[in-house]
Design an enzyme around this catalytic site. Structure first.
Site, mmCIF file in Angstrom:
data_model
loop_
_atom_site.group_PDB
_atom_site.id
_atom_site.type_symbol
_atom_site.label_atom_id
_atom_site.label_comp_id
_atom_site.label_asym_id
_atom_site.label_seq_id
_atom_site.Cartn_x
_atom_site.Cartn_y
_atom_site.Cartn_z
ATOM 1 N N THR A 1 -12.092 13.011 -0.388
ATOM 2 C CA THR A 1 -13.322 13.362 -1.099
ATOM 3 C C THR A 1 -14.272 13.941 -0.066
ATOM 4 O O THR A 1 -14.196 13.590 1.111
ATOM 5 C CB THR A 1 -13.946 12.132 -1.786
ATOM 6 O OG1 THR A 1 -15.335 12.412 -2.086
ATOM 7 C CG2 THR A 1 -13.938 10.894 -0.891
ATOM 8 N N ARG B 1 -16.117 28.536 -8.453
ATOM 9 C CA ARG B 1 -15.746 27.935 -7.167
ATOM 10 C C ARG B 1 -14.628 26.892 -7.359
ATOM 11 O O ARG B 1 -14.667 26.086 -8.274
ATOM 12 C CB ARG B 1 -16.988 27.294 -6.554
ATOM 13 C CG ARG B 1 -16.768 26.599 -5.209
ATOM 14 C CD ARG B 1 -16.581 25.118 -5.377
ATOM 15 N NE ARG B 1 -16.555 24.415 -4.091
ATOM 16 C CZ ARG B 1 -16.301 23.125 -3.961
ATOM 17 N NH1 ARG B 1 -16.075 22.399 -5.042
ATOM 18 N NH2 ARG B 1 -16.279 22.556 -2.784
ATOM 19 N N VAL B 2 -13.639 26.923 -6.474
ATOM 20 C CA VAL B 2 -12.565 25.930 -6.487
ATOM 21 C C VAL B 2 -12.673 25.112 -5.206
ATOM 22 O O VAL B 2 -12.798 25.670 -4.113
ATOM 23 C CB VAL B 2 -11.181 26.613 -6.550
ATOM 24 C CG1 VAL B 2 -10.067 25.571 -6.490
ATOM 25 C CG2 VAL B 2 -11.059 27.453 -7.820
ATOM 26 N N ASP C 1 -11.337 21.474 -2.861
ATOM 27 C CA ASP C 1 -10.097 21.050 -2.199
ATOM 28 C C ASP C 1 -9.088 20.388 -3.127
ATOM 29 O O ASP C 1 -7.884 20.381 -2.862
ATOM 30 C CB ASP C 1 -10.431 20.042 -1.088
ATOM 31 C CG ASP C 1 -11.211 18.840 -1.635
ATOM 32 O OD1 ASP C 1 -12.379 19.031 -2.011
ATOM 33 O OD2 ASP C 1 -10.649 17.730 -1.699
ATOM 34 N N THR D 1 -15.946 13.088 -5.678
ATOM 35 C CA THR D 1 -14.687 13.212 -6.398
ATOM 36 C C THR D 1 -14.260 11.794 -6.722
ATOM 37 O O THR D 1 -14.784 10.863 -6.132
ATOM 38 C CB THR D 1 -13.662 13.862 -5.434
ATOM 39 O OG1 THR D 1 -14.126 15.144 -5.070
ATOM 40 C CG2 THR D 1 -12.278 13.982 -6.014
#
Ligand code: GLY
Length: 303
Positions: A233, A211-212, A214, A183
């Site tokens: 991350t 998919r999601v 954090d 990330t």
């Protein structure tokens, strides 16, 4: 000041990316052009600079998913005023963090999927697929690694064939799973002592459709409040289960310096799951990870 990361797993040799982004964020913090939330403008500027850098997994460099076609991204921001906005599984935009900023001015807190994509295009973000040769090479590499893992003794790999939910057919190489997530993010403190955080990700490449991670989950990927700002991350599912950013923020709020709070969180994370954290508070900043992680700090600390 600002602190940025290029995602856990990003090699220190790429440090020029997050360092340049931290300096970009600092320039905006110092000259916010009339923005009444300089910390937020700075955090967004740093994250946007990393979205525009194809070496990192966000925006332009976002991971390609298992089917070799899908690119779905998440982004979020939060300020110390309690403002939070996010987009989840957005497609066909180069800068998801800009879409999250647009959500902040809307009646909603989060938009997802096709609704998020249409909202971004309606409000002027160009319709473009951020697919790069580097992301394609990474996808091919992941497939090769997945194939190697099949049937290995002791492997905890999941067989994704059981769950396949992409619109298209399964590529023949898909047989198992290797974890991996990164990330890009920025935390910022402005000259008025206000805090903000911004994150953007192409998600873990080996995941199901829809998919999601954090990043857009409140309290998981990022958190900001009067005591500072935190951005994470790593393995999104594990970060969500721990409400990680908020937990670190609570630690800072009870007096633990940012540097010690992120170090403790990285140490407490399960070793088999990647994690990295950046944080800023009134007195300083912290960076910690249980793998290598390129990051930037501006103003740069004295050597
Ligand atoms: N940390 C990024 C993700 O899991 O999506």
């Amino acid at each position: 000041m600002s602190v940025t990361h290029g995602g856990v797993g990003s090699p220190p040799s790429l440090r020029d990316g997050p360092q340049g982004a931290a300096e970009r964020a600092l320039a905006v913090l110092r000259a916010p052009q009339g923005d009444d939330r300089p910390a937020l403008a700075g955090a967004i500027a740093g994250t946007r600079a990393l979205e525009d850098d194809p070496r990192f997994n966000a925006g332009t460099g976002a991971n390609i998913r298992l089917d070799g076609e899908t690119i779905q991204m998440d982004a979020a921001l939060m300020t110390d005023r309690g403002e939070f906005a996010a987009v989840a599984v957005i497609e066909r935009v180069r800068n998801p963090i800009r879409a999250a900023r647009l959500v902040l001015d809307s009646p909603h807190v989060m938009l997802a999927g096709e609704g998020a994509t249409r909202f971004a295009h309606k409000l002027g973000l160009p319709d473009e697929v951020p697919r790069t040769p580097a992301a394609e090479a990474k996808y091919r590499d992941r497939l090769a690694r997945l194939s190697e893992m099949v049937g290995k003794p002791g492997s905890d790999a999941i067989d994704w064939r059981d769950y396949w939910n992409f619109p298209g057919a399964m590529p023949p190489e898909i047989q198992a799973w290797a974890r991996g997530g990164d990330t890009v993010g920025t935390v910022a403190r402005d000259q008025g002592g206000r805090f903000a955080a911004a994150l953007s990700t192409g998600g873990t490449s080996v995941t199901l459709y829809g998919r999601v991670g954090d990043v857009p989950i409140y309290g998981a990927g990022l958190y900001a409040g009067p005591a500072g700002a935190v951005a994470c991350t790593g393995h999104g599912e594990e970060i969500i289960r721990r409400g990680l950013a908020r937990a670190v923020y609570e630690d800072m709020s009870s007096g633990t310096p940012a540097e010690a709070a992120v170090a403790a969180a990285a140490t407490a994370f399960p070793l088999e799951s990647d994690v990295g954290l950046i944080a800023v508070d009134a007195r300083g900043w912290g960076v910690a990870a249980n793998r290598e992680m390129a990051y930037g700090v501006a103003p740069a600390p004295a050597p």
